[in-house]
Design a protein around this motif. Sequence first.
Motif, mmCIF file in Angstrom:
data_model
loop_
_atom_site.group_PDB
_atom_site.id
_atom_site.type_symbol
_atom_site.label_atom_id
_atom_site.label_comp_id
_atom_site.label_asym_id
_atom_site.label_seq_id
_atom_site.Cartn_x
_atom_site.Cartn_y
_atom_site.Cartn_z
ATOM 1 N N PHE A 124 0.609 -0.756 0.243
ATOM 2 C CA PHE A 124 -0.131 0.083 0.307
ATOM 3 C C PHE A 124 1.148 0.833 -0.151
ATOM 4 O O PHE A 124 0.362 2.409 -1.200
ATOM 5 C CB PHE A 124 -0.683 -0.042 0.997
ATOM 6 C CG PHE A 124 -2.488 0.698 1.198
ATOM 7 C CD1 PHE A 124 -3.371 0.667 0.547
ATOM 8 C CD2 PHE A 124 -2.097 2.405 1.990
ATOM 9 C CE1 PHE A 124 -3.802 1.755 0.848
ATOM 10 C CE2 PHE A 124 -3.050 2.822 1.737
ATOM 11 C CZ PHE A 124 -3.572 3.158 1.269
ATOM 12 N N THR A 134 -7.360 8.055 2.884
ATOM 13 C CA THR A 134 -8.413 6.359 2.680
ATOM 14 C C THR A 134 -8.449 6.191 3.922
ATOM 15 O O THR A 134 -7.746 6.909 5.645
ATOM 16 C CB THR A 134 -7.469 5.654 1.905
ATOM 17 O OG1 THR A 134 -5.710 5.159 3.018
ATOM 18 C CG2 THR A 134 -6.238 6.003 1.238
ATOM 19 N N PRO A 135 -9.207 5.105 4.070
ATOM 20 C CA PRO A 135 -9.401 5.110 5.744
ATOM 21 C C PRO A 135 -8.172 4.117 6.266
ATOM 22 O O PRO A 135 -7.136 4.026 5.129
ATOM 23 C CB PRO A 135 -10.648 4.019 6.012
ATOM 24 C CG PRO A 135 -10.925 3.470 4.210
ATOM 25 C CD PRO A 135 -9.807 5.114 3.605
ATOM 26 N N HIS A 136 -8.751 3.404 7.467
ATOM 27 C CA HIS A 136 -7.453 2.380 7.814
ATOM 28 C C HIS A 136 -7.502 0.981 7.312
ATOM 29 O O HIS A 136 -7.538 0.174 8.002
ATOM 30 C CB HIS A 136 -7.637 2.670 9.233
ATOM 31 C CG HIS A 136 -6.724 2.123 10.493
ATOM 32 N ND1 HIS A 136 -5.007 2.293 10.635
ATOM 33 C CD2 HIS A 136 -6.151 0.485 11.162
ATOM 34 C CE1 HIS A 136 -5.165 1.710 11.201
ATOM 35 N NE2 HIS A 136 -5.176 1.166 11.373
ATOM 36 N N ILE A 137 -6.740 0.755 6.310
ATOM 37 C CA ILE A 137 -6.923 -0.283 5.555
ATOM 38 C C ILE A 137 -5.667 -0.681 5.008
ATOM 39 O O ILE A 137 -5.722 -1.881 3.981
ATOM 40 C CB ILE A 137 -7.949 0.204 3.900
ATOM 41 C CG1 ILE A 137 -8.130 1.255 3.102
ATOM 42 C CG2 ILE A 137 -9.299 0.545 4.513
ATOM 43 C CD1 ILE A 137 -7.658 1.889 1.879
ATOM 44 N N LEU A 183 -4.359 11.524 -1.594
ATOM 45 C CA LEU A 183 -5.596 10.224 -1.739
ATOM 46 C C LEU A 183 -6.012 10.226 -0.399
ATOM 47 O O LEU A 183 -4.634 9.585 0.479
ATOM 48 C CB LEU A 183 -5.270 9.225 -2.302
ATOM 49 C CG LEU A 183 -6.088 7.905 -2.574
ATOM 50 C CD1 LEU A 183 -7.178 7.837 -2.968
ATOM 51 C CD2 LEU A 183 -4.921 6.792 -2.716
ATOM 52 N N GLN A 202 1.268 4.089 -2.947
ATOM 53 C CA GLN A 202 0.995 5.958 -2.899
ATOM 54 C C GLN A 202 2.136 6.579 -3.512
ATOM 55 O O GLN A 202 2.151 7.574 -3.668
ATOM 56 C CB GLN A 202 1.206 5.776 -1.268
ATOM 57 C CG GLN A 202 -0.372 5.837 -0.622
ATOM 58 C CD GLN A 202 -1.849 6.034 -1.516
ATOM 59 O OE1 GLN A 202 -1.159 6.943 -1.784
ATOM 60 N NE2 GLN A 202 -2.457 5.352 -1.226
#
Length: 256
Positions: free
Chosen positions: A103, A233-236, A231, A107
């Motif tokens: 992830f 994003t939540p805690h993913i 971007l 990014q």
Amino acid sequence: MGRVHKGVALFERLDLMRLFGPHFEAEPTLDLRPPERIEDPAEIEFALAWRPGQEAFTPYPNLRAVFSIAAGTDGITASRSLPRDIPLIRLRDPDQALQMAGFAVFQVLWHHRGMADLIAAQARHEWARRAGGASPARRCIGILGLGFMGRQIARSLVALGYPVTSLTRHPPDPEPGVTHLTQNRRAAFLAGTDILINVLPMTPETRGLLDRALFDALPRGHPFWDHPKILVTPHIAGEAEAAAVVENVRREMEAL
């Protein structure tokens, strides 16, 4: 078969029994139950927890360990009934670390290679080829924290050719290709960071760390929610597989 360790699942919102119960049932040395199915609280040796209630730990006087289902523990330490004299064990899952690293790399590449600009150009039907700037050597990556997750992220980025610097409270063990700085070099760390990655756990010491002063110290500052190049994003970034959670509990309970 070894002796059976009895445990309780403590949660308020995330249903741990639904997520992990079948996997614990397949492990003969672990007996995990919800609070309503505990016959004798004094027999409970461990708790599997995520955001438990304030008094969730009170009924269990003989706990030997509390396990988090994730790498972080802030959702557990917020409970005032958490025993302070027994281990609070984080999840250390290599697969989750690889998810987190993937992830983070995604990014970095997204921002470095200007993917948002290319998507916008496609929407305008423009062939917007960019000349130069694609070399990883042109983007310095700063990592806050170099623990289990941070090291995997650093290794993945170093493998792609990015200069990587970590900022930690104390000098860590060496990591090939990574420059290590401690808090007395914080200003230099931030000034030399093009892309910042934070993998520090949420603790009283780290709460509020990512403030305006920190972002102002980076080479360029900008807003978050509405900026076209950001971007949110939540805690993913990484979610542990249920089997890894069970194995973590089994291994640590046998070691106690």
